[in-house]
Every structure is written in C-alpha cells, then in structure tokens.
Design a protein around this motif. Structure first.
Motif, PDB file in Angstrom:
ATOM      1  N   UNK A  64       0.619  -0.818   0.127  1.00  0.00           N
ATOM      2  CA  UNK A  64       0.321   0.070  -0.196  1.00  0.00           C
ATOM      3  C   UNK A  64       0.631   1.620  -0.066  1.00  0.00           C
TER       4      UNK A  64
ATOM      5  N   UNK B 224      -6.875   6.355   3.520  1.00  0.00           N
ATOM      6  CA  UNK B 224      -6.592   5.833   1.729  1.00  0.00           C
ATOM      7  C   UNK B 224      -7.496   4.593   2.008  1.00  0.00           C
TER       8      UNK B 224
ATOM      9  N   UNK C  29     -11.047   5.543   2.704  1.00  0.00           N
ATOM     10  CA  UNK C  29     -12.023   6.253   1.450  1.00  0.00           C
ATOM     11  C   UNK C  29     -12.253   5.013   0.406  1.00  0.00           C
ATOM     12  N   UNK C  30     -11.832   4.180   0.224  1.00  0.00           N
ATOM     13  CA  UNK C  30     -12.582   3.329  -0.436  1.00  0.00           C
ATOM     14  C   UNK C  30     -13.736   2.409   0.009  1.00  0.00           C
TER      15      UNK C  30
ATOM     16  N   UNK D 131     -10.130 -12.840   7.475  1.00  0.00           N
ATOM     17  CA  UNK D 131      -9.578 -13.021   6.995  1.00  0.00           C
ATOM     18  C   UNK D 131      -8.842 -11.958   5.310  1.00  0.00           C
ATOM     19  N   UNK D 132      -9.903 -10.947   5.971  1.00  0.00           N
ATOM     20  CA  UNK D 132      -9.940  -9.703   4.265  1.00  0.00           C
ATOM     21  C   UNK D 132     -10.263 -10.313   3.051  1.00  0.00           C
ATOM     22  N   UNK D 133     -11.544 -11.681   3.145  1.00  0.00           N
ATOM     23  CA  UNK D 133     -12.264 -11.720   1.934  1.00  0.00           C
ATOM     24  C   UNK D 133     -13.886 -10.929   1.864  1.00  0.00           C
TER      25      UNK D 133
ATOM     26  N   UNK E 240      -5.085  -4.422   5.692  1.00  0.00           N
ATOM     27  CA  UNK E 240      -4.877  -4.536   4.833  1.00  0.00           C
ATOM     28  C   UNK E 240      -5.993  -4.069   3.663  1.00  0.00           C
ATOM     29  N   UNK E 241      -7.089  -3.970   3.790  1.00  0.00           N
ATOM     30  CA  UNK E 241      -8.378  -3.463   2.573  1.00  0.00           C
ATOM     31  C   UNK E 241      -9.475  -2.766   3.751  1.00  0.00           C
TER      32      UNK E 241
END
Lengths: 106, 386
Positions: free
Chosen positions: B135, B145, B148-149, B246-248, B371-372
C-alpha cells in the motif's frame, strides 16, 4: 514495471490470495503456487489529495479491484480509468498498479 | 464473561490533549499525567496498584515493564496490547478477568501517544508488512486511503449521501463543545462540513480524525473492594474478534457481527437498554458499521439512522466528541477515551454533556487495518452499580 500481479493459489483447494499467506485461510494448507493476475475490474476509486506531513504532495489515484476469480486488492492507477472499467495489472516491486486495457495494448 | 464477573472500573484519568506537544512532553509524560489523574480520581496511592496494562504506538523501544519501572510500580500482573483501535477494549477484558480471578487487586489500564505528525505518518506507512509492501508504495496516505475506499463501498451498498456522514461529524462536534479536553470545540455546520477540503475522496477534513498527543487511564478493582468516591461501573460483558473474515469480505461488517448476540445475552440486556454509546470513530463509515453489527440499527437503514437518530435526535453516541472532534492520540488511546467517557456518564460526572439517568453503556474498539480494512473488533457492556 512488469505485466501482471503475482498472487498465490493454494495447491490443495485452489483458493487465491493477495497478499501472500502462511497457511491457506480455507483449508490451512501451507502449499501455494504463484499465479499471475493480468486483469481486474475497478470497483471503487479514491484520489489521495492530502497526506499528513507532506507539503509537496502530488495526488495519487487508488482503486479497489476484483479479478474474474473474485480476488480483491488495492492498486495504484496509472491513468484516468474509471469505476467499472477493466484494467490491465502491473507490478512494480511488491506494489500492484493498473491502467486501461486499451492503453496497455497500445 | 457474564454478570457474575467481579470487576469494576472505579476511576478515570486523562492528560491534556494537544495537537502539538510542548518541548519535553513525550508519550511517557502524557501517560504519567493520565495515571496521576486516575490515581487521584480513585483516591488511591500508586503503591496500591499491582497490575498494569498499557498500549501505545510510540512507547518503543520501551515496553510495559519499562513503564512499570519508570513509574516505580512493583506488580504481579502486566500486559501490553498491540492491537490498535481495539487495544483498549482488549486490555479492559484482560484486566477484568485478572481482577476477577485474583491475579491482581487493582489494575491500572493506560493508553497514550505523542507521535507528532511526522511520527504518525511513519507509523501509517509501516503499519504492518502488507502496508509497507503493497500500500505505501502506491502513496496510499495511511488509513485515509484505505477507508476512503470502504466509505465509497458503504455509500453504494446502503445508498448513503455525503451529508449522512456529516450529521455524525456535526453531532459529535456539538458534544465536544461540552468537553474541555476536546481539541476542536467550535460548532460545525453542514455547509462547512460539505465544503471542507477533500483529503481522500470521499473523505473530507472532518471525516478524518485529528492526530493529537495525550493519554487516558482507568483503574479496575473488585466491586466489593471499591472504596473511592465514585460508584463502581460493572463490566457486564466483553467480547472480541480477531481476523474474522481473513480480509475476504467487503469491510462493511466488522468482527462485532460474530459476537453481538452473545455479548447482549451475557450482559442480560439488549440494545434498547443502552443509554450511552462510545463507538470507535476512526471514520464515520465504521461507526455506522459497528452500530449495525451491534444491532443498534434494527431496520438496517444507515442513512435514516444518521439523519434521524444522530442528526435530529442527538442519540448519545460519542458524547465526548469522539476522536473526530476530541482528537486521536494514536488509535490505542482513542479507544480508551470512549471507555472513560462511558464511565463518566454512568457515574453522573460528565458535566455539561451528562446524559440524564445514564445507567448502561456500550463501548467498542475497531482497528488494525490489515490490508483492505480492520481486522480487530471488540465491545464491552457497562452498567452503573445500582
């Protein structure tokens, strides 16, 4: 910058991951094979216009993208591509980027 | 953890909150000031403290034992949490169980940071390996960042307008006006909110927490041993979630969704019984996500809740002004501020912002952007002793 983004496919169950994991989140296998994600569709876009502590910041565009396999990750956009567009993926070191498929072909 | 838990919060303390520390002011001195305030609040001597929990992004290279040494505390229970926005809630749970089990009699829980703007930017770019590898090289600008998404995703999924988030920023600023510790207390209008400079589309200035320096502290003890001037606040239930998907997923649900039913059942009351809510407000979108997961937006209409419950009715949510107006001294300390505010409200000590008759509160933590979106979430239900 090289074409495609390296992702990891669990060799036991086929689940895809980015970033890389130590064990598969689906079956907990430790075995992965590298794969290349070459295209993805843009789901959301942001423009980073201000960053704390930066006085001479050039705005950057980032996007959440999803491959046809359903893998979602964040890329830096190299052009003015828009939400819903399919983009070609590139990698610079460990960082994923993308730009319009047509411009990539040209 | 159920109603039989023998642990209560008996005191709170806070350092001053400042945008820019004076020379000589450090994370350590802010933490010291918060601890002294908590001890005074409890009417307790430092020598009575036998347990310490701490979280901070900027304590390094020191760790918890170094802090104990610097504070002259000899302990039999020690904990350090490193889980960002849910660290305070994690510490609360560990400390409550520590007191309940007799591992310690009086546990001091403290959180503080004085990173400075440059220090915060460095932390944001090196938050974890995924951030520094995937990132930061994109120029993601830290959590702004990422969220915002997430915010754009939430707006699309729930049909939200930018002004819906504005109701939260404005309401919390109104609460902050009654909090002498808040760094921003001037009234905020919808026009000003909508006209604010864009930081990371669609997040504007008032959607992003201002980085401050400061610290918070609370003291836990057994309710039957509480002898201070303030009513003990019982911890009816605490639940945590780590890496629940799991960020999925899409980041629009939090780990709270995995334990909310169990949380309410353990406490013996439901969302309707809540008088005050401290919801971790790193971003407005995540406040709505957590409220939804807690079951506090029963019809799932986030926009209507923002406009009516928050904007029109001023539902008591983040009555200290939240991090958005009071400031975020690092994610860890921000989480403890919400707990402290809930305690003050339940003890009837919240001054001009006091919610009349407040008896039950919920406080949450959320964070560690893997991460996301965030990978940790936690919540506690608190109740004033009757």
């Amino acid at each position: 910058m090289t074409p495609g983004v390296t992702v990891w496919r669990c060799t036991a169950c086929g689940s895809l991951f980015f970033p890389r994991r130590l064990l598969c989140a689906t079956c907990h296998s430790p075995d992965f094979a590298e794969a290349q994600a070459v295209a993805a569709r843009i789901e959301e876009i942001t423009e980073i216009r201000h960053v704390l502590g930066q006085t001479h910041w050039a705005p950057r565009r980032l996007a959440n993208v999803r491959t046809a396999d359903g893998l979602a990750f964040t890329v830096g956009l190299l052009d003015g591509s828009q939400e819903g567009e399919e983009i070609a993926l590139f990698q610079d070191g460990t960082a994923p980027f993308g730009r319009r498929l047509k411009e990539s072909a040209a | 953890m159920g109603q039989g838990l023998e642990a209560a919060i008996v005191a709170v303390g806070q350092s001053r909150y400042v945008r820019r520390p004076e020379p000589g002011e450090t994370t350590h001195t802010f933490i010291r000031d918060a601890i002294l305030a908590a001890l005074a609040d409890a009417g307790m001597a430092a020598s009575e403290i036998d347990g310490l929990a701490v979280t901070s992004f900027s304590l390094a290279p020191d760790v918890a034992i170094d802090l104990a040494w610097r504070l002259g505390l000899s302990l039999r229970w020690l904990h350090q949490d490193t889980n960002g926005g849910s660290s305070a809630m994690n510490m609360l749970g560990h400390a409550a169980r520590g007191v309940h089990c007799g591992a310690a009699r009086n546990i001091l829980v403290v959180a503080g940071d004085a990173t400075g703007l440059a220090g915060y930017a460095k932390i944001a770019a090196n938050y974890n390996r995924a951030t520094s590898d995937h990132l930061a090289p994109l120029g993601h600008g830290g959590p702004n960042g990422v969220y915002s998404l997430v915010t754009t995703r939430q707006m699309k999924a729930y049909g939200l307008e930018k002004s819906d988030y504005g109701h939260m920023a404005i309401a919390q600023r109104d609460w902050a006006a009654k909090n002498p510790f808040a760094v921003y207390r001037d009234p905020l209008t919808m026009d000003a909110y909508l006209a604010a400079p864009m930081v990371a589309d669609p997040l504007t200035r008032y959607d992003c927490v201002p980085v401050v320096a400061g610290a918070q502290a609370i003291i836990l003890t057994r309710p039957d041993a509480a002898r201070g001037p303030h009513a003990p606040v019982h911890i009816r239930a605490v639940r945590n979630s780590f890496n629940f998907d799991n960020q999925r997923g899409d980041g629009l649900r939090t780990g709270i969704s995995t334990f909310a039913d169990d949380l309410w059942e353990a406490a013996g009351f439901g969302p309707d019984a809540i008088d005050v809510a401290s919801i971790y407000d790193d971003y407005p979108a995540m406040v709505l996500a957590q409220l939804l997961d807690l079951g506090m937006i029963p019809d799932g209409d986030l926009g209507r809740f923002a406009r009516e419950a928050i904007g029109r009715d001023r539902r008591p949510i983040n009555t200290w002004g939240g991090m958005m107006s009071a400031g975020q001294p690092g994610g860890p300390a921000g989480g403890l501020n919400g707990i402290s505010e809930a305690v003050l409200q339940l003890q009837g000590r919240a001054g001009a912002r006091q919610v009349a008759g407040a008896r039950r509160a919920v406080a949450t933590g959320y964070g560690m952007t893997l991460y996301r979106y965030g990978g940790t979430a936690a919540a506690a239900l608190l109740e004033r002793a009757s």
